[in-house]
Design a protein around this motif. Structure first.
Motif, PDB file in Angstrom:
ATOM      1  N   GLN A   1       0.826  -1.202   0.000  1.00  0.00           N
ATOM      2  CA  GLN A   1       0.000   0.000   0.000  1.00  0.00           C
ATOM      3  C   GLN A   1       0.856   1.245   0.000  1.00  0.00           C
ATOM      4  O   GLN A   1       0.574   2.214  -0.727  1.00  0.00           O
ATOM      5  N   SER A   2       1.920   1.237   0.806  1.00  0.00           N
ATOM      6  CA  SER A   2       2.822   2.391   0.855  1.00  0.00           C
ATOM      7  C   SER A   2       3.531   2.572  -0.485  1.00  0.00           C
ATOM      8  O   SER A   2       3.688   3.690  -0.981  1.00  0.00           O
ATOM      9  N   PHE A   3       3.933   1.446  -1.079  1.00  0.00           N
ATOM     10  CA  PHE A   3       4.631   1.497  -2.369  1.00  0.00           C
ATOM     11  C   PHE A   3       3.748   2.105  -3.455  1.00  0.00           C
ATOM     12  O   PHE A   3       4.154   3.019  -4.180  1.00  0.00           O
TER      13      PHE A   3
ATOM     14  N   LYS B   1       1.096   3.908  -3.138  1.00  0.00           N
ATOM     15  CA  LYS B   1       0.741   5.295  -2.818  1.00  0.00           C
ATOM     16  C   LYS B   1       1.857   6.230  -3.233  1.00  0.00           C
ATOM     17  O   LYS B   1       1.617   7.290  -3.831  1.00  0.00           O
ATOM     18  N   GLU B   2       3.098   5.834  -2.944  1.00  0.00           N
ATOM     19  CA  GLU B   2       4.253   6.675  -3.273  1.00  0.00           C
ATOM     20  C   GLU B   2       4.507   6.726  -4.771  1.00  0.00           C
ATOM     21  O   GLU B   2       5.061   7.702  -5.290  1.00  0.00           O
ATOM     22  N   ASN B   3       4.113   5.660  -5.485  1.00  0.00           N
ATOM     23  CA  ASN B   3       4.384   5.585  -6.912  1.00  0.00           C
ATOM     24  C   ASN B   3       3.160   5.820  -7.782  1.00  0.00           C
ATOM     25  O   ASN B   3       3.173   5.508  -8.975  1.00  0.00           O
TER      26      ASN B   3
END
Length: 205
Positions: free
Chosen positions: A197-199, A201-203
């Protein structure tokens, strides 16, 4: 995380030939006979996706599995199996090293350790190498169904304390698992899902 799809993509010994898709990747590695294939099958809720064998050391290539069409699980060769020739060991070690040092999609690795045994030199040296090369990893303690809860707690605490005393100021995150009991499955999948999810979101474009 629900596993909606899981399928084999490719096997090879050359990191430059691994899938080029820029999606999260998680590698599983450990000494031969640590229960890696069984753990992967349990995690993905598939009986024979990763090939299990009574002959340790059978996994000898970098194996990619695509999960839910948006992340890769990588099954790496085990290390420390005495019946594999020295030449083969050197070959495996070379492309395992290349994989960890060159694979940009790798977000986290899982080092599998048999919870029934005292810390083994080869495991400690491998984890130290991972730390020195700044490769993020967690420890997965396997075969927890073989021990009583109080023994599990004692063994984990002892193992982590040795890591803190000998290598790091703080021990890596860890998970206690049992393939036959599906112990630790939800915690592992939740951990991977949070990173995914973090990946994404950042990309996000």
């Amino acid at each position: 995380m629900k596993i909606k799809s899981a399928h084999f993509v490719m096997s090879n010994s050359d990191v430059t030939k691994c899938p080029s898709e820029p999606i999260p990747e998680y590698a599983f590695i450990g000494r031969s006979n640590v229960g890696k294939s069984s753990l992967i099958n349990m995690l993905l809720d598939r009986k024979n996706l990763a090939k299990t064998s009574g002959r340790p050391g059978k996994t000898q290539l970098i194996n990619h599995f695509k999960i839910n069409e948006n992340w890769f699980l990588v099954d790496l060769p085990g290390y420390g199996y005495a019946r594999v020739s020295k030449k083969d060991k050197n070959t495996f070690q070379k492309y395992i090293t290349n994989y960890f040092q060159q694979r940009k999609q790798l977000l986290c690795s899982f080092v599998l350790v048999d919870i029934r045994h005292e810390p083994q030199k080869i495991d400690m040296e491998f984890m130290q190498w991972m730390g020195e090369n700044q490769i993020p990893f967690c420890i997965i303690f396997t075969k927890a169904d073989k021990l009583k809860p109080n023994v599990i707690t004692k063994n984990v605490e002892t193992y982590l304390q040795i890591l803190v005393d000998d290598i790091w100021e703080e021990a890596p995150q860890h998970f206690v698992t049992s393939s036959s009991k599906s112990l630790g499955r939800e915690n592992l999948l939740e951990f991977i899902q949070n990173i995914n999810q973090s990946f994404f979101k950042e990309n996000a474009v």
